[in-house]
Scaffold this motif. Structure first.
Motif, short mmCIF file in Angstrom:
data_model
loop_
_atom_site.label_atom_id
_atom_site.label_comp_id
_atom_site.label_asym_id
_atom_site.label_seq_id
_atom_site.Cartn_x
_atom_site.Cartn_y
_atom_site.Cartn_z
N TRP A 111 40.72 20.82 37.37
CA TRP A 111 41.19 22.20 37.53
C TRP A 111 41.17 22.51 39.02
CZ3 TRP A 111 38.50 25.65 33.30
CH2 TRP A 111 38.81 25.14 32.03
N THR A 112 42.32 22.58 39.64
CA THR A 112 42.40 22.87 41.06
C THR A 112 42.04 24.34 41.30
OG1 THR A 112 44.74 23.43 40.90
CG2 THR A 112 44.18 21.13 41.36
N PRO A 113 41.66 24.70 42.53
CA PRO A 113 41.29 26.10 42.81
C PRO A 113 42.38 27.10 42.42
CG PRO A 113 40.58 24.70 44.62
CD PRO A 113 41.40 23.82 43.69
N GLY A 114 43.64 26.75 42.71
CA GLY A 114 44.73 27.67 42.37
C GLY A 114 44.87 27.89 40.87
N PHE A 115 44.67 26.82 40.10
CA PHE A 115 44.76 26.94 38.64
C PHE A 115 43.60 27.78 38.11
CE2 PHE A 115 43.77 25.10 34.38
CZ PHE A 115 44.88 25.59 33.72
N ALA A 116 42.40 27.55 38.65
CA ALA A 116 41.25 28.34 38.22
C ALA A 116 41.45 29.82 38.54
CB ALA A 116 39.97 27.82 38.89
N GLU A 117 42.00 30.11 39.71
CA GLU A 117 42.25 31.51 40.08
C GLU A 117 43.31 32.13 39.18
OE1 GLU A 117 40.70 33.64 42.04
OE2 GLU A 117 39.23 32.02 42.23
N ALA A 118 44.32 31.35 38.79
CA ALA A 118 45.35 31.87 37.88
C ALA A 118 44.74 32.22 36.53
CB ALA A 118 46.47 30.84 37.72
N LEU A 119 43.78 31.43 36.07
CA LEU A 119 43.07 31.75 34.83
C LEU A 119 42.22 33.01 34.99
CD1 LEU A 119 41.92 28.22 33.61
CD2 LEU A 119 43.55 29.71 32.45
N ARG A 120 41.65 33.20 36.16
CA ARG A 120 40.82 34.38 36.40
C ARG A 120 41.64 35.66 36.45
NH1 ARG A 120 38.11 30.73 40.22
NH2 ARG A 120 36.21 30.00 39.18
N ARG A 121 42.92 35.55 36.78
CA ARG A 121 43.77 36.74 36.85
C ARG A 121 44.19 37.23 35.48
NH1 ARG A 121 45.81 34.05 41.58
NH2 ARG A 121 47.48 33.07 40.38
N ARG A 122 43.89 36.47 34.44
CA ARG A 122 44.27 36.86 33.09
C ARG A 122 43.21 37.74 32.46
NH1 ARG A 122 48.11 34.58 30.29
NH2 ARG A 122 46.88 34.62 28.37
N ALA A 123 43.64 38.61 31.54
CA ALA A 123 42.71 39.51 30.85
C ALA A 123 42.53 39.13 29.39
CB ALA A 123 43.21 40.95 30.95
N ARG A 124 43.27 38.13 28.92
CA ARG A 124 43.11 37.69 27.54
C ARG A 124 43.16 36.16 27.51
NH1 ARG A 124 48.83 39.89 24.95
NH2 ARG A 124 50.23 38.93 26.46
N PRO A 125 42.63 35.54 26.45
CA PRO A 125 42.55 34.09 26.41
C PRO A 125 43.92 33.42 26.56
CG PRO A 125 41.21 35.06 24.68
CD PRO A 125 42.04 36.17 25.27
N PRO A 126 43.94 32.29 27.26
CA PRO A 126 42.81 31.66 27.96
C PRO A 126 42.57 32.31 29.31
CG PRO A 126 44.80 30.34 28.26
CD PRO A 126 45.18 31.48 27.35
N TYR A 127 41.30 32.56 29.63
CA TYR A 127 41.00 33.10 30.94
C TYR A 127 39.59 32.68 31.36
CZ TYR A 127 38.14 36.91 28.93
OH TYR A 127 37.17 37.64 28.28
N LEU A 128 39.36 32.77 32.68
CA LEU A 128 38.06 32.49 33.25
C LEU A 128 37.44 33.79 33.75
CD1 LEU A 128 38.46 29.27 35.46
CD2 LEU A 128 36.96 29.51 33.47
N ASP A 129 36.15 33.96 33.47
CA ASP A 129 35.35 35.02 34.06
C ASP A 129 34.30 34.31 34.90
OD1 ASP A 129 33.83 37.16 34.78
OD2 ASP A 129 33.19 37.69 32.76
N GLY A 130 34.55 34.20 36.22
CA GLY A 130 33.75 33.31 37.03
C GLY A 130 34.05 31.89 36.63
N TRP A 131 33.05 31.20 36.07
CA TRP A 131 33.29 29.87 35.50
C TRP A 131 33.04 29.86 33.99
CZ3 TRP A 131 36.11 26.20 37.44
CH2 TRP A 131 36.28 26.13 38.83
N THR A 132 33.09 31.03 33.36
CA THR A 132 32.96 31.12 31.91
C THR A 132 34.35 31.16 31.30
OG1 THR A 132 30.89 32.34 32.10
CG2 THR A 132 32.00 32.40 29.98
N LEU A 133 34.64 30.18 30.47
CA LEU A 133 35.97 30.04 29.87
C LEU A 133 36.00 30.77 28.53
CD1 LEU A 133 38.81 28.70 29.83
CD2 LEU A 133 37.72 26.74 28.68
N HIS A 134 37.05 31.55 28.32
CA HIS A 134 37.26 32.27 27.06
C HIS A 134 38.56 31.79 26.42
CE1 HIS A 134 34.10 35.34 27.78
NE2 HIS A 134 34.34 35.03 29.03
#
Length: 299
Positions: free
Chosen positions: A10-33
């Protein structure tokens, strides 16, 4: 030159794109939902490229292919949600060291050959599709334009497990039950519907296709044909299995279609008792043929 065809970063950009989401799949910090699953704490160290290079050197891997984690369900999102995540993965993957090459990803809810071709033409090794998009005749019909692209470009397909709900199930359940079921279905669907439509396509099935080839006797007993016929361009990668399963698969289809896969950072490359020649065939000769590298590290 050892080649591992199945890793994830998971590259930094991909992780940040997941963090920008509010519904699954998304990251809250490094917690995956994810839908239908309890929150999962991702270890960012497992996705560090420097650590991965050290891991690969320790295991004799000179080239590794990384891919989007299809169980996240990204490819199954609506296009307007899927493509920003896929683009972020592609952008980060192109910046990885040369010994970490990547499979391209695409949206399967509304397949877009134009966008997929653009990604493939940026230098990716081939295309990964989730097995959940290829379970039957309808799946292979829907994916046909994407598979045509691969045939036209002489690039391989990698079939990887897709999303699997783990509600009220043990942590090991997805990898042992639904992932295996998905790969089993995708293997036989390819045999029945994919191969007749795409005779030149090289395809690799993760986790030994859920051991689907070992069911050839049942297949024959229920009306299947072509006992003993091995598709030389339908490969099986070894992630999360060991000698017992790999040895059984080689007895069913031969060693010539088995390729090395580790699923790092979630597992390590398997070891077998098949001998040095077979190990070289699995780790070097067969992956080179899958990728059509002709002995060179592709980029």
């Amino acid at each position: 030159m050892g080649i591992d065809v199945h890793q994830h970063i998971w590259t930094p950009g991909f992780a940040e794109a997941l963090r920008r989401r509010a519904r699954p799949p998304y990251l809250d910090g490094w917690t995956l939902h994810l839908d239908g699953e309890p929150p999962y704490e991702v270890d960012p160290r497992g996705h560090d490229p420097g650590r991965r290079l050290e891991f690969n050197r320790a295991h004799g891997i000179d080239l590794a292919l990384v891919s989007l984690s299809s169980p996240l369900g990204v490819e199954h999102l609506p296009p307007e949600e899927a493509w920003p995540l896929i683009d972020a993965f592609h952008e980060g993957a192109r910046e990885l060291p040369a010994s970490l090459r990547a499979w391209a990803a695409t949206c399967v809810t509304e397949p877009d050959p134009v966008l997929t071709a653009k990604a493939l033409d940026a230098g990716f090794a081939g295309l990964q599709l989730p097995a959940t998009a290829l379970p039957d005749a309808a799946g292979y019909t829907r994916a046909a334009p994407l598979l045509d692209l691969l045939e036209d470009r002489d690039l391989p397909l990698f079939v990887h497990p897709g999303p699997a709900s783990t509600s009220e199930s043990p942590a090991w359940w997805p990898a042992v039950v639904p992932y295996v079921q998905q790969m089993h279905a995708a293997w036989y669907a390819f045999r029945a519907f994919g191969r007749p439509r795409h005779p030149r396509l090289r395809v690799c099935f993760a986790l030994l296709a859920g051991l689907a080839p070992l069911h050839v006797e049942r297949y024959m007993a229920r009306g299947g044909s072509s006992r003993g016929a091995v598709d030389p361009d339908a490969f099986l990668e070894t992630s999360s299995y060991g000698h017992q399963a790999i040895d059984a698969i080689t007895r069913a289809v031969g060693v010539e279609v088995v390729v090395l896969g580790s699923d790092a950072p979630y597992a390590s490359p398997p070891r077998t008792l098949l001998g040095e020649a077979a190990e070289h065939t699995i780790a070097v000769t067969n992956p080179s043929r899958l990728l059509d590298t002709k002995g060179a590290v592709p980029r």
